[in-house]
Design a protein around this motif. Sequence first.
Motif, PDB file in Angstrom:
ATOM      1  N   GLY A  50       0.815  -1.206   0.000  1.00 34.88           N
ATOM      2  CA  GLY A  50       0.000   0.000   0.000  1.00 34.88           C
ATOM      3  C   GLY A  50       0.850   1.257   0.000  1.00 34.88           C
ATOM      4  O   GLY A  50       1.952   1.299  -0.561  1.00 34.88           O
ATOM      5  N   ARG A  51       0.344   2.304   0.632  1.00 30.49           N
ATOM      6  CA  ARG A  51       1.083   3.562   0.709  1.00 30.49           C
ATOM      7  C   ARG A  51       2.136   3.466   1.807  1.00 30.49           C
ATOM      8  O   ARG A  51       1.821   3.134   2.950  1.00 30.49           O
TER       9      ARG A  51
ATOM     10  N   GLY B 284       8.511   3.625   5.607  1.00 26.97           N
ATOM     11  CA  GLY B 284       8.769   2.268   6.077  1.00 26.97           C
ATOM     12  C   GLY B 284       7.975   1.860   7.300  1.00 26.97           C
ATOM     13  O   GLY B 284       7.998   0.690   7.683  1.00 26.97           O
ATOM     14  N   GLY B 285       7.260   2.807   7.915  1.00 24.41           N
ATOM     15  CA  GLY B 285       6.529   2.482   9.135  1.00 24.41           C
ATOM     16  C   GLY B 285       5.033   2.431   8.977  1.00 24.41           C
ATOM     17  O   GLY B 285       4.308   2.280   9.970  1.00 24.41           O
ATOM     18  N   ALA B 286       4.538   2.555   7.770  1.00 20.61           N
ATOM     19  CA  ALA B 286       3.096   2.586   7.549  1.00 20.61           C
ATOM     20  C   ALA B 286       2.474   1.219   7.820  1.00 20.61           C
ATOM     21  O   ALA B 286       3.106   0.178   7.605  1.00 20.61           O
ATOM     22  N   PRO B 287       1.230   1.184   8.280  1.00 16.24           N
ATOM     23  CA  PRO B 287       0.530  -0.102   8.418  1.00 16.24           C
ATOM     24  C   PRO B 287       0.311  -0.729   7.057  1.00 16.24           C
ATOM     25  O   PRO B 287       0.254  -0.028   6.041  1.00 16.24           O
TER      26      PRO B 287
ATOM     27  N   GLN C  56      -6.417   0.430   4.599  1.00 18.65           N
ATOM     28  CA  GLN C  56      -5.088   0.741   5.113  1.00 18.65           C
ATOM     29  C   GLN C  56      -5.191   2.022   5.933  1.00 18.65           C
ATOM     30  O   GLN C  56      -5.694   3.045   5.430  1.00 18.65           O
ATOM     31  N   ALA C  57      -4.712   1.997   7.162  1.00 15.41           N
ATOM     32  CA  ALA C  57      -4.776   3.162   8.054  1.00 15.41           C
ATOM     33  C   ALA C  57      -6.199   3.713   8.085  1.00 15.41           C
ATOM     34  O   ALA C  57      -7.133   2.979   8.386  1.00 15.41           O
ATOM     35  N   SER C  58      -6.384   4.992   7.709  1.00 11.53           N
ATOM     36  CA  SER C  58      -7.727   5.581   7.774  1.00 11.53           C
ATOM     37  C   SER C  58      -8.558   5.351   6.513  1.00 11.53           C
ATOM     38  O   SER C  58      -9.720   5.752   6.452  1.00 11.53           O
ATOM     39  N   TYR C  59      -7.963   4.723   5.515  1.00 13.82           N
ATOM     40  CA  TYR C  59      -8.692   4.449   4.267  1.00 13.82           C
ATOM     41  C   TYR C  59      -9.402   3.108   4.347  1.00 13.82           C
ATOM     42  O   TYR C  59      -8.843   2.110   4.821  1.00 13.82           O
ATOM     43  N   TYR C  60     -10.627   3.057   3.863  1.00 13.81           N
ATOM     44  CA  TYR C  60     -11.306   1.773   3.689  1.00 13.81           C
ATOM     45  C   TYR C  60     -12.285   1.861   2.537  1.00 13.81           C
ATOM     46  O   TYR C  60     -12.801   2.919   2.194  1.00 13.81           O
ATOM     47  N   ASN C  61     -12.543   0.699   1.925  1.00 16.38           N
ATOM     48  CA  ASN C  61     -13.356   0.583   0.722  1.00 16.38           C
ATOM     49  C   ASN C  61     -14.149  -0.720   0.830  1.00 16.38           C
ATOM     50  O   ASN C  61     -13.561  -1.798   0.961  1.00 16.38           O
ATOM     51  N   PHE C  62     -15.462  -0.615   0.775  1.00 15.15           N
ATOM     52  CA  PHE C  62     -16.327  -1.791   0.793  1.00 15.15           C
ATOM     53  C   PHE C  62     -17.042  -1.890  -0.554  1.00 15.15           C
ATOM     54  O   PHE C  62     -17.485  -0.877  -1.101  1.00 15.15           O
TER      55      PHE C  62
ATOM     56  N   THR D  78     -13.662   5.816   1.544  1.00 15.70           N
ATOM     57  CA  THR D  78     -13.314   7.090   2.178  1.00 15.70           C
ATOM     58  C   THR D  78     -11.906   7.000   2.733  1.00 15.70           C
ATOM     59  O   THR D  78     -11.431   5.909   3.090  1.00 15.70           O
ATOM     60  N   GLY D  79     -11.254   8.150   2.794  1.00  9.01           N
ATOM     61  CA  GLY D  79      -9.940   8.232   3.418  1.00  9.01           C
ATOM     62  C   GLY D  79     -10.009   8.585   4.884  1.00  9.01           C
ATOM     63  O   GLY D  79      -8.966   8.763   5.524  1.00  9.01           O
ATOM     64  N   GLY D  80     -11.231   8.672   5.425  1.00 10.70           N
ATOM     65  CA  GLY D  80     -11.394   9.010   6.832  1.00 10.70           C
ATOM     66  C   GLY D  80     -11.285  10.502   7.084  1.00 10.70           C
ATOM     67  O   GLY D  80     -11.049  11.301   6.171  1.00 10.70           O
ATOM     68  N   THR D  81     -11.436  10.888   8.334  1.00 12.09           N
ATOM     69  CA  THR D  81     -11.401  12.309   8.706  1.00 12.09           C
ATOM     70  C   THR D  81     -10.323  12.620   9.742  1.00 12.09           C
ATOM     71  O   THR D  81     -10.248  13.739  10.236  1.00 12.09           O
TER      72      THR D  81
END
Length: 445
Positions: free
Chosen positions: A245-246, A250-253, A293-299, A325-328
């Motif tokens: 993902g993004r 190097g520390g991203a979930p 991934q992190a604050s992003y999700y897609n259903f 959405t990428g979240g808030t």
Amino acid sequence: MKIFHIAILLIGLTTLSPLVWAGDGTHPPKKKSGKKRGTFLLELPASLNTSPVDSVKRKPDSIEARLTTAPAEEAPFKPSIQVGAIVHMFASAEQSGFGAPSTDADSKGWNKGFSVYRARVLVGGQLSKKGSFFMETDLPSAIGTQLSSGVKNVKVAPIILDAQYEYDFANAFSLVAGMQLVSNNRNGLQGAGGLMANDFTYFQYPYNLFANSPLQGNFGRDLGVNARGFLANDKLEYRVGVFTGRNIDGGAPLRTVGRVVYNFLDPDKDYYYAGTKLGKGKTLSWGAGWDEQASYYNFSTDVFFDHPLGDAGSLTLNAAFQYMTGGTNLDSKYSFATLIPKQTVQYLELGYYFKEPKLQPWIRFENQHIDAAAEQTNGVDPSAYNKLNSSAVYGGGLNYFFNGSTTNLRLSYTARSYHVATPTEGVYDKQTYGQVWLQVQFFIF
């Protein structure tokens, strides 16, 4: 003389026996049962491990007994490899505002040109009885006239598009590692050679196309490990994967993607799905998936139907719905809040294949409705932001199949509509721009 006749008979039968056991040698290698993507396993007749001399020493009671004697052991496995290619070339005309809306009067002008849109080399092979690999190259940009800019490319260096290794532990569980197509819906997992429309949809993975996209993809591909399997007599398929993902430091979930699909009629075991099956088989599937991934999700959820309808041919329907959405959350450095606005995407393709003339008319509709929250617009008024960033795509075409997906010709018209700001605050004009393609495909693998 009698001894001479017996000798001649023994020599003749000894010479004939390998041919009888091995067959006539004209049949192509058989596909290994259950494998995907056209990889082949060469299955040598076990009798080739038995020499004519050994056959004579056994001295069966009759010729029939000799021809039905089972071999002592199986032939050893031999790796195999397969090479193919897919090419899309087209003549096209496109209005300047098709890629990006504009109030400029010149945006309604038509740019024209010829392009090699895809030129892929495919390499796959069976490395062991349960392990296979697949690699694919592609062009990072089309060779020919870039209709959006008018610039002509004459030399483009290819890139690695897919590079993956698959190991089948069992029918219910296999692992695919490497760079691979990633999506939570069927259309995002289709192969380029089996499309019904002229190209992939615009909004099925709009944030995963390039290195500078929010999910830092590569034409919908990502690096990771994907598990896949079939249950319930191959009617139920699942895919669950973990990908890079993004990643900016190097520390991203990690990014996780999953999909479950149930086939009510025939099983559908292709790794990359077909957009139309041209009447071969009966398919009705319903799927649902997620991508996060992190604050992003897609259903998402999708339906695919391909079935003979009447004596003339077969009907294909492909539909999907997504919410993303990428979240808030603006506090995290891994936030997608300002990268992916809240939105819904609707998609529909419908076509009918006439088997005698080998023609398939089709229509398509897509809609991307942006409904961003205030935290996602970088200070722009949400109502204006949503209006200017929402768009719809619709159109249709006619396909002629010389030989199924191997070679075909496609004529299509696609329109894209946007809202464009006017000098009057809060007032927007709806602009529509067109694109015409005449595309030829050849594909072999």
